[in-house]
Design an enzyme around this catalytic site. Structure first.
Site, PDB file in Angstrom:
ATOM      1  N   SER A 145      36.198  36.165  40.713  1.00 21.44           N
ATOM      2  CA  SER A 145      35.865  36.875  41.953  1.00 21.44           C
ATOM      3  C   SER A 145      36.811  38.053  42.052  1.00 21.44           C
ATOM      4  CB  SER A 145      36.082  35.929  43.141  1.00 21.44           C
ATOM      5  OG  SER A 145      36.123  36.655  44.358  1.00 21.44           O
ATOM      6  N   TYR A 200      41.034  29.513  47.801  1.00 23.13           N
ATOM      7  CA  TYR A 200      40.061  30.255  46.989  1.00 23.13           C
ATOM      8  C   TYR A 200      40.777  31.322  46.150  1.00 23.13           C
ATOM      9  CZ  TYR A 200      35.590  32.683  46.052  1.00 23.13           C
ATOM     10  OH  TYR A 200      34.500  33.248  45.459  1.00 23.13           O
TER      11      TYR A 200
HETATM   12  P1  NAD Z   1      26.264  29.049  45.905  1.00 25.78           P
HETATM   13  O1  NAD Z   1      26.766  28.225  47.059  1.00 25.78           O
HETATM   14  O2  NAD Z   1      24.955  29.726  45.995  1.00 25.78           O
HETATM   15  O3  NAD Z   1      26.271  28.197  44.571  1.00 25.78           O
HETATM   16  C1  NAD Z   1      27.290  27.324  44.247  1.00 25.78           C
HETATM   17  C2  NAD Z   1      26.784  26.377  43.202  1.00 25.78           C
HETATM   18  O4  NAD Z   1      27.841  25.459  42.904  1.00 25.78           O
HETATM   19  C3  NAD Z   1      25.602  25.530  43.680  1.00 25.78           C
HETATM   20  O5  NAD Z   1      24.721  25.301  42.605  1.00 25.78           O
HETATM   21  C4  NAD Z   1      26.259  24.229  44.111  1.00 25.78           C
HETATM   22  O6  NAD Z   1      25.395  23.120  44.075  1.00 25.78           O
HETATM   23  C5  NAD Z   1      27.340  24.138  43.055  1.00 25.78           C
HETATM   24  N1  NAD Z   1      28.425  23.238  43.426  1.00 25.78           N
HETATM   25  C6  NAD Z   1      29.196  23.229  44.525  1.00 25.78           C
HETATM   26  N2  NAD Z   1      30.059  22.217  44.480  1.00 25.78           N
HETATM   27  C7  NAD Z   1      29.831  21.562  43.317  1.00 25.78           C
HETATM   28  C8  NAD Z   1      30.394  20.416  42.692  1.00 25.78           C
HETATM   29  N3  NAD Z   1      31.384  19.719  43.273  1.00 25.78           N
HETATM   30  N4  NAD Z   1      29.887  20.026  41.510  1.00 25.78           N
HETATM   31  C9  NAD Z   1      28.880  20.690  40.921  1.00 25.78           C
HETATM   32  N5  NAD Z   1      28.309  21.791  41.458  1.00 25.78           N
HETATM   33  C10 NAD Z   1      28.780  22.195  42.648  1.00 25.78           C
HETATM   34  O7  NAD Z   1      27.458  30.087  45.657  1.00 25.78           O
HETATM   35  P2  NAD Z   1      27.544  31.423  44.789  1.00 25.78           P
HETATM   36  O8  NAD Z   1      27.874  32.522  45.732  1.00 25.78           O
HETATM   37  O9  NAD Z   1      26.402  31.570  43.864  1.00 25.78           O
HETATM   38  O10 NAD Z   1      28.887  31.120  43.994  1.00 25.78           O
HETATM   39  C11 NAD Z   1      28.919  30.884  42.610  1.00 25.78           C
HETATM   40  C12 NAD Z   1      30.278  31.298  42.071  1.00 25.78           C
HETATM   41  O11 NAD Z   1      30.465  32.695  42.277  1.00 25.78           O
HETATM   42  C13 NAD Z   1      31.455  30.609  42.767  1.00 25.78           C
HETATM   43  O12 NAD Z   1      32.450  30.292  41.819  1.00 25.78           O
HETATM   44  C14 NAD Z   1      31.958  31.675  43.702  1.00 25.78           C
HETATM   45  O13 NAD Z   1      33.317  31.522  44.016  1.00 25.78           O
HETATM   46  C15 NAD Z   1      31.706  32.919  42.892  1.00 25.78           C
HETATM   47  N6  NAD Z   1      31.656  34.154  43.664  1.00 25.78           N
HETATM   48  C16 NAD Z   1      30.728  34.332  44.646  1.00 25.78           C
HETATM   49  C17 NAD Z   1      30.715  35.536  45.352  1.00 25.78           C
HETATM   50  C18 NAD Z   1      29.722  35.816  46.437  1.00 25.78           C
HETATM   51  O14 NAD Z   1      29.868  36.837  47.124  1.00 25.78           O
HETATM   52  N7  NAD Z   1      28.697  35.000  46.624  1.00 25.78           N
HETATM   53  C19 NAD Z   1      31.630  36.517  45.045  1.00 25.78           C
HETATM   54  C20 NAD Z   1      32.559  36.293  44.045  1.00 25.78           C
HETATM   55  C21 NAD Z   1      32.557  35.118  43.352  1.00 25.78           C
END
Ligand code: NAD
Length: 260
Positions: A142, A155
């Site tokens: 991130s 985080y």
């Molecule tokens: P999201 O909530 O849409 O997806 C998260 C995924 O992780 C889901 O499939 C969920 O079921 C899974 N998950 C959560 N806990 C889990 C566990 N204990 N075991 C197995 N699976 C689990 O979120 P997202 O925004 O797509 O985030 C995905 C990644 O991207 C994360 O690492 C997040 O930190 C990172 N990220 C997101 C953003 C953003 O703006 N959305 C920005 C930077 C980084």
């Protein structure tokens, strides 16, 4: 468009039932990779979307906070297609609170899911990758792996940690056909971020639209969300031959967030 540059490869994407993970899984499938999906919630829908791209898919529901379940998932992937060629460590959760109010259980969960799970999958994937002298590990970090925001101690600590893990993994594989890199998105409109938009709208008594504009305006100069599709294309690049000497980078796709 399916061009099949990754035909015959197996990609395992953690947390791929929604958001960024699903976007990356689809982009890799469009290049012909077979996909092991993981994550909570509905997985039949995402699996059908991937299968429609003409590749094989499997699902394992391991909880990324539990080392024993991660071991079972990696074993499952090996039984399906021999081993994991492309590992995308993407599963992640968020919790927002000041350090002194941060629930201890949330801290432990964020470190386990957002950081330690990548150590476990990587340690289990590397022997097969090294033996084949080809592999790609892509850690979804991130902008918070590079800079901080208040209220996000766990985080930010986990994401800085995974950027560090990326560099060490890249160094330990530097003379092999295995590479390890991190992707550092800014805001991406997924369920994880929608919760933060909703909380802002509720706290300030404003509409969802206004809360979205406020959220972007605070941090992201482009005032635009990055999309899971764009992040998927970056992951495909990391898997390409042209990227064979891209090692240990933390590549931001953040609308200028970290340029400030
Ligand atoms: P999201 O909530 O849409 O997806 C998260 C995924 O992780 C889901 O499939 C969920 O079921 C899974 N998950 C959560 N806990 C889990 C566990 N204990 N075991 C197995 N699976 C689990 O979120 P997202 O925004 O797509 O985030 C995905 C990644 O991207 C994360 O690492 C997040 O930190 C990172 N990220 C997101 C953003 C953003 O703006 N959305 C920005 C930077 C980084």
């Amino acid at each position: 468009m399916t061009t099949h540059t990754l035909k015959g490869k197996t990609a395992l994407v953690t947390g791929s039932t929604s958001g960024i993970g699903l976007g990356i899984a689809k982009a890799l499938a469009q290049q012909g990779a077979n996909i092991v999906l993981n994550g909570f919630g509905d997985h039949a829908g995402p699996q059908a979307e991937i299968a429609a791209l003409g590749v094989q898919t499997a699902y394992h529901g391991a909880d990324m906070s539990k080392a024993s379940e991660i071991e079972a998932m990696m074993q499952f992937a090996a039984e399906q297609w021999g081993g994991v060629d492309i590992l995308v460590n993407n599963a992640g959760i968020q919790h927002v609170a000041s350090v002194e109010d941060f629930p201890v259980e949330r801290w432990d969960a964020i470190i386990a899911i957002n950081l330690s799970s990548a150590f476990h999958t990587s340690r289990l994937a590397l022997p097969y990758m090294k033996q084949k002298n080809w592999g790609r590990i892509i850690n979804v970090a991130s902008v918070h792996g590079l800079v901080a925001s208040a209220q996000k101690s766990a985080y930010v600590a986990a994401k800085h940690g995974i950027v560090g893990l990326t560099k060490v993994t890249a160094l330990e594989t530097a003379t092999t056909g295995v590479t390890c890199n991190a992707i550092c998105p800014g805001w991406v409109l997924t369920p994880l971020v929608q919760k933060q938009v909703d909380a802002k709208a509720h706290a300030l008594g404003i509409s969802n639209d206004e809360a979205t504009k406020l959220l972007l305006g605070e941090k992201e100069p482009s005032l635009q969300f990055t999309t899971p599709e764009e992040l998927g294309e970056l992951a495909v690049f990391f898997c390409s031959k042209s990227a064979q000497n891209v090692r240990g980078v933390a590549w931001n796709m953040d609308g200028g967030w970290t340029a400030q």
